[in-house]
Design an enzyme around this catalytic site. Structure first.
Site, short mmCIF file in Angstrom:
data_model
loop_
_atom_site.label_atom_id
_atom_site.label_comp_id
_atom_site.label_asym_id
_atom_site.label_seq_id
_atom_site.Cartn_x
_atom_site.Cartn_y
_atom_site.Cartn_z
N GLU A 166 -54.13 -1.64 -34.07
CA GLU A 166 -55.30 -2.17 -33.34
C GLU A 166 -55.81 -1.23 -32.25
O GLU A 166 -55.97 -1.62 -31.09
CB GLU A 166 -54.98 -3.55 -32.75
CG GLU A 166 -54.76 -4.58 -33.83
CD GLU A 166 -54.86 -6.02 -33.34
OE1 GLU A 166 -54.98 -6.24 -32.13
OE2 GLU A 166 -54.80 -6.92 -34.19
N GLU A 371 -51.68 -8.53 -40.33
CA GLU A 371 -51.53 -9.66 -39.40
C GLU A 371 -52.57 -10.71 -39.73
O GLU A 371 -53.71 -10.38 -40.08
CB GLU A 371 -51.71 -9.24 -37.94
CG GLU A 371 -50.55 -8.48 -37.35
CD GLU A 371 -50.74 -8.13 -35.88
OE1 GLU A 371 -51.32 -8.94 -35.13
OE2 GLU A 371 -50.29 -7.04 -35.50
#
Ligand code: BG6
Length: 472
Positions: A166, A371
């Site tokens: 991320e 995720e």
């Protein structure tokens, strides 16, 4: 598109789940580990724990992996703490750190669980941070050196590598994640310089991986969420384009094509934050070719036209720490068609399918979801029971949409939701639980840290055994 028959999940689909080192391991300064930026944090949101003990996975990984195996995991995505391998980020190797992950990988392989390794998940070595962190080009070299050590020690056993978790969230929400230096005077300019350095570091790692490991595959791991326009008003649609470019495509266009997204570049120019590009950077960026795209998805987002009156920023979902919206660019908006979770995050399974389709159409690379999941206040009931039907419901709805995307023709090879076991949330403590396995601790009372199978544990086990067919 509505189909009469759905395509099955591909054979060998990688069902698993994810964690990250600092959120699950604990043992924050054991066996030679150096401090990361997370360990150096001085304050935490009120009422939430620090990361010192977390779920104590460092000492209990064998027990945890046995539980993952019982669920039938085909893969487990975890991150390596840079500071266990190189305590100061750039100096000597710590043999104990090398040994820990070597043992963990062997333990996974013992059960035929494919290790998927994130090389860096928010926890930059603090010694590097003190020298400027990602603002300093030397961190690019430090990352390359670290990557080489990982490939040399684990490349014989690890086939799937993820570069940086991320990166886009670190740039957009660094203050909530605790990864942004709070003393920066002009954070935006600095952030986009850091961003550029991280992109170069990632490209170097991809290149090195291919050079050293002929069998391995490597890809980026951003958080990608499709941005909807709040209405069909053309200005809203344009605002959604802007935000999609800044939040999503900037990262993937660079990872895959080695070029700055046009709209994102225009945005950086307008805001006076275009990065300095050193000679040779663009060549490096261009020649690094990822083998797949890994991405994290929790929910879609919605944008409307900026009103440019100082009121464009809105909290994402209801999570005050994650603000969106920027004057002259787009206005953060909520989606009235979506329900929210306990923490105010919108829930959008259909947006998941759209996101999968959009990524695949743009990049034509195999996809893995690293995720996806539901944070909730689970209740431990008498007799060690956790009835997390809401989590089952969330995951089920999202898995249905993956199958639809597969039927749409999207090449998806794995699903690794967040999280394999309860851990500490980035900024909302351990009471915000995500795992299939309950860890018996509170924010400030470690209790016995014992592991308890949740209802979702049994559900996921059946689902995996049926390769995604048995959803109920
Ligand atoms: C992702 C991160 O942003 O979302 C994880 O990669 C994080 O580290 C997860 O835990 C859920 O977010 P949060 O803030 O609820 O922990």
């Amino acid at each position: 598109m509505k189909y009469n028959t759905l395509a099955p999940f591909p054979k060998g689909f990688l069902w698993g789940a994810s964690t990250s080192a600092y959120q699950v391991e604990g043992a924050w300064k054991e066996d030679g580990k150096g401090p990361s930026v997370i360990d150096a944090r001085e304050s935490y949101p009120e009422g939430t724990t620090d990361f010192k003990v977390a779920s104590d996975h460092y000492h209990r990984y064998k027990e945890d992996i046995a539980l993952f195996a019982e669920m039938g995991f085909k893969a487990y995505r975890f991150s390596i703490a840079w500071t266990r391998i190189i305590p100061d980020g750039d100096g000597d190797i710590n043999p104990k750190g090398i040994e820990f992950y070597s043992n963990l990988i062997d333990e996974l392989l013992k059960y035929d669980i494919e290790p998927i390794v994130t090389m860096y998940h928010f926890d930059l070595p603090n010694a590097l941070q003190e020298k400027g962190g990602w603002s300093n080009r030397a961190t690019i070299d430090a990352f390359e050196k670290y990557a080489k050590i990982l490939f040399e020690h684990y490349g014989d056993r690890v086939k799937y590598w993820l570069t940086i978790n991320e990166q886009n969230m670190m740039i957009l929400h660094g203050s909530a994640l605790g990864t942004l230096d709070p003393n920066l005077e002009d954070p935006k300019k600095e952030l986009y310089q850091q961003n550029h350095h991280m992109l170069v570091a990632q490209a170097k790692a991809i290149h090195l991986c291919h050079e050293l490991l002929s069998e391995a595959k490597i890809g980026p791991a951003p958080n990608i969420a499709l941005i909807y326009p709040a209405s069909s008003q053309p200005e809203d649609v344009l605002a959604a384009f802007n935000y999609n470019a800044i939040r999503n495509w900037l990262y993937l266009d660079m990872a895959v094509y080695g070029r700055y997204n046009t709209t994102a570049w225009a945005y950086m120019k307008e805001k006076g934050c275009t990065p300095q590009i050193a000679e040779g950077d663009m060549e490096i960026l261009k020649c690094a070719k990822p083998d797949f795209i890994a991405f994290n998805y929790y929910t879609s987002q919605t944008a409307e036209a900026s009103r440019d009156d100082g009121s464009d920023t809105a909290a994402r979902g209801g999570d005050q720490h994650l603000q969106t919206g920027e004057a002259g660019v787009y206005r953060g908006s909520s989606n009235p068609h979506l329900k929210k979770n306990d923490f105010g995050w919108e829930i959008d399974p259909v947006g998941f399918r759209s996101t999968l389709r959009e990524i695949y159409d743009r990049y034509q690379l195999p996809l893995i979801i690293t995720e996806n999941g539901l944070g909730a206040f689970d209740q431990l009931e008498e007799g060690d029971v956790i009835n997390d039907d809401y989590r089952i419901d969330y995951l089920k709805q999202h898995i249905e949409q993956i199958q639809l995307a597969v039927t749409d023709g999207v090449d998806v090879f794995g699903y690794s939701p967040w999280s394999a076991i309860d851990l500490i949330s980035t900024h909302q403590g351990c009471s915000k639980r995500y795992g299939f396995i309950y860890v018996n601790r509170d924010e400030f009372d470690l209790k016995d840290l014992r592991r308890i199978r949740k209802k979702s544990f049994y559900w996921y086990k059946e689902l995996i055994a049926s390769n995604g067919e048995k959803l109920d």
